[in-house]
Design an enzyme around this catalytic site. Structure first.
Site, mmCIF file in Angstrom:
data_model
loop_
_atom_site.group_PDB
_atom_site.id
_atom_site.type_symbol
_atom_site.label_atom_id
_atom_site.label_comp_id
_atom_site.label_asym_id
_atom_site.label_seq_id
_atom_site.Cartn_x
_atom_site.Cartn_y
_atom_site.Cartn_z
ATOM 1 N N GLU A 268 0.832 -1.203 0.000
ATOM 2 C CA GLU A 268 0.000 0.000 0.000
ATOM 3 C C GLU A 268 0.875 1.264 0.000
ATOM 4 O O GLU A 268 1.925 1.305 0.639
ATOM 5 C CB GLU A 268 -0.907 -0.005 1.235
ATOM 6 C CG GLU A 268 -1.830 1.206 1.328
ATOM 7 C CD GLU A 268 -2.566 1.294 2.661
ATOM 8 O OE1 GLU A 268 -3.610 1.961 2.703
ATOM 9 O OE2 GLU A 268 -2.071 0.703 3.646
ATOM 10 N N LYS A 343 -9.907 2.134 -1.957
ATOM 11 C CA LYS A 343 -9.957 1.730 -0.555
ATOM 12 C C LYS A 343 -11.297 2.159 0.020
ATOM 13 O O LYS A 343 -11.719 3.306 -0.131
ATOM 14 C CB LYS A 343 -8.801 2.368 0.221
ATOM 15 C CG LYS A 343 -8.647 1.837 1.645
ATOM 16 C CD LYS A 343 -7.374 2.372 2.296
ATOM 17 C CE LYS A 343 -7.163 1.778 3.694
ATOM 18 N NZ LYS A 343 -5.919 2.274 4.313
ATOM 19 N N CYS A 377 -5.383 -2.827 2.969
ATOM 20 C CA CYS A 377 -5.016 -2.646 4.382
ATOM 21 C C CYS A 377 -6.211 -2.730 5.344
ATOM 22 O O CYS A 377 -6.696 -3.818 5.643
ATOM 23 C CB CYS A 377 -4.259 -1.326 4.535
ATOM 24 S SG CYS A 377 -3.337 -1.189 6.099
#
Length: 513
Positions: A268, A343, A377
């Site tokens: 990331e 995300k 993440c």
């Protein structure tokens, strides 16, 4: 010439695929056809269209639906012949629909009683046969009700009843019809449909063989489907220009290619390394300067994927769209095409320092190694997302991450392993190490990247294919087997996906306005 308006005499009967706007009418028809049995739920019908829309047919007469049938494709060798309707249809949701299967399974046919003897059922069965031929399926299999059996149950067994129907000594509205349409009886199943009181829960397992079926070298010869993954634990260190970043990335893609990898996985926001040569200390301003390199980043990784013949999960990168900053993970396929996943969940740190905005679209991507998903993440820590992408067909969930301490890392790792177990998928995590001492809010990194599996005898003992040593610049390469995953989902020690209590709960994605 006649001046008679022939349109006044026309009656339009249409056989077509079911559409979403038909759902309420289908449920009303089911109420008439099966008054004492459980009805379709709207989300079950929606699931039919999502997984196998071409296998759902209806007959429309004068603008009114008077019949329908529903099907899915299975590899019947993977099921017990003595199966139940719930087992073979995934409780009516057909998430077990297998496009690589060999058998079309008919799970329901219904015809309005006022329109019987108009060969509506025959039209629906012919549509199924035509579909089986078009898709080169080996056969059509059905679990047929025997609704008149309750009238004879005191005097004969189910087998005797079926034999009498086959000898034309007894008429059964379902079994007689199926025999007339070329189906043969294979066996009798017990407890097939819990709410089928007329058949006393018995059903005939019947099959129609496609004489045009042409055997192909498909799944029956496949003992494994190996996919090689190279996970890059990327070192964040000071560089002087974009070319230094490109050289570091190409080195790792070259290594992944030399190992014959199908995927190379970066962490990331590893492009934050570019800030080490950009003279800007204010984080919110620096991140917008970083977005100016988006096109360079896209060109670089597209070329690397094609040049080295490897699919690249390109970590993630901050992108500016409509004056907003998004954290976007990119998939660079080795055929030169690109996909992106925003995300979904933004950490408080990302909001505070960079003003990052969340995305709304949860996607699953087709690759030459099957379907995959990317959850960036923090997203892996929300189990609903992994369940949604698994339901959409993902077999591998890649998680690029960036954490600054052991606690943050362990959240990502532990959740990744949990997602692998509860969804029976492979998960892959790739993180950054090192430090960028002159970049605000990126001064230290903590990672131990790895490849994880479900927990069962067929997989490594600890559910770990491989892991990097912690906090050093390195890679880990490992093979995962998609065919093994498929078989374990069907017949593992536990089968979490099949054993979900969908009658009690479900996880589904809300429609976006």
């Amino acid at each position: 010439m006649s001046d008679i308006d022939l349109s006044k005499f026309e009656k339009k009967m249409i056989l077509r695929n079911i559409a979403r706007e038909d759902f309420e009418e289908l449920i009303a028809l089911q109420t008439i056809c099966f008054p004492n049995m459980d009805l379709w739920k709207l989300d079950q019908l929606a699931s039919h269209l999502r997984y196998f829309s071409e296998g759902q047919f209806c007959v429309e007469f004068e603008g009114k639906i008077i019949g329908s049938c529903s099907s899915l494709i299975v590899d019947f060798n993977e099921y017990n012949a003595q199966h139940t309707w719930n087992e073979i249809t995934d409780y009516g949701y057909i998430r077990n629909h297998d496009r690589e299967g060999f058998n079309l399974y008919g799970m329901e046919v219904m015809v309005h009683p006022d329109y019987r003897r108009m060969k509506i059922g025959r039209r629906l069965y012919e549509a199924r046969k035509k579909l089986a031929q078009e898709l080169n399926l080996k056969s059509i299999i059905i679990g047929g009700r025997i609704p008149n059996y309750h009238l004879y149950a005191d005097n004969m067994s189910p087998r005797q009843y079926v034999e009498e129907v086959m000898a034309h000594n007894i008429y059964d509205p379902v079994l007689t019809f199926q025999l007339m349409n070329g189906f043969t009886v294979k066996r009798i199943n017990t407890h097939y449909l819990d709410d089928d009181k007329q058949s006393l829960q018995y059903a005939t397992l019947m099959e129609w063989n496609n004489v045009d079926y042409w055997p192909q070298t498909r799944k029956q010869f496949k003992t494994s489907f190996p996919v090689r993954v190279c996970v890059i634990q990327y070192m964040m260190k000071k560089i002087d220009r974009f070319d230094d970043f490109a050289q570091q990335c190409e080195y790792y893609v070259d290594v992944a290619s030399n190992y014959g990898s199908d995927f190379a996985v970066f962490p990331e926001i590893f492009t934050m390394q570019l800030l080490s040569f950009l003279d800007e200390k204010t984080p919110s301003v620096a991140v917008r300067k970083l977005t100016e390199y988006t096109e360079d980043y896209l060109h670089l990784f597209t070329n690397l994927a094609v040049k080295y013949n490897v699919n690249i999960v390109g970590g993630s990168h901050f992108v500016e769209e409509d004056h907003h900053i998004y954290n976007i993970a990119y998939l660079f396929r080795r055929d030169g095409t690109i996909e992106r996943q925003y995300k979904i969940h933004i950490t408080p740190n990302e909001t505070k320092w960079w003003g990052v905005q969340p995305g709304d679209d949860i996607r699953v991507f087709e690759t030459d190694c099957g379907k995959i998903a990317i959850l960036v993440c923090y997203d892996i820590e929300f189990p609903e997302l992994s369940r949604i992408v698994t339901q959409k067909g993902a077999n591998i969930i890649f998680t690029p991450f960036n954490t600054e301490d052991r606690q943050g890392y362990l959240r990502v790792r532990t959740c990744s392993q949990a997602r692998a177990i509860e969804n029976q998928v492979y998960t892959v995590i790739s993180g950054t190490v090192g430090n960028l001492s002159d970049v605000e809010n990126m001064d230290i990194q903590y990672a131990q990247s790895g490849i994880f599996t479900p927990s069962d005898y067929s997989f490594p003992r600890d559910g770990i294919v491989g892991m990097c040593s912690e906090n050093i610049e390195t890679i880990v390469v490992g093979d995962i087997d998609l065919e093994l995953l498929r078989r374990t989902r069907k017949s593992g020690s536990v089968t979490q996906l099949r054993d979900r209590r969908l009658d009690l709960y479900e996880v589904k994605l809300k429609p976006q306005t």
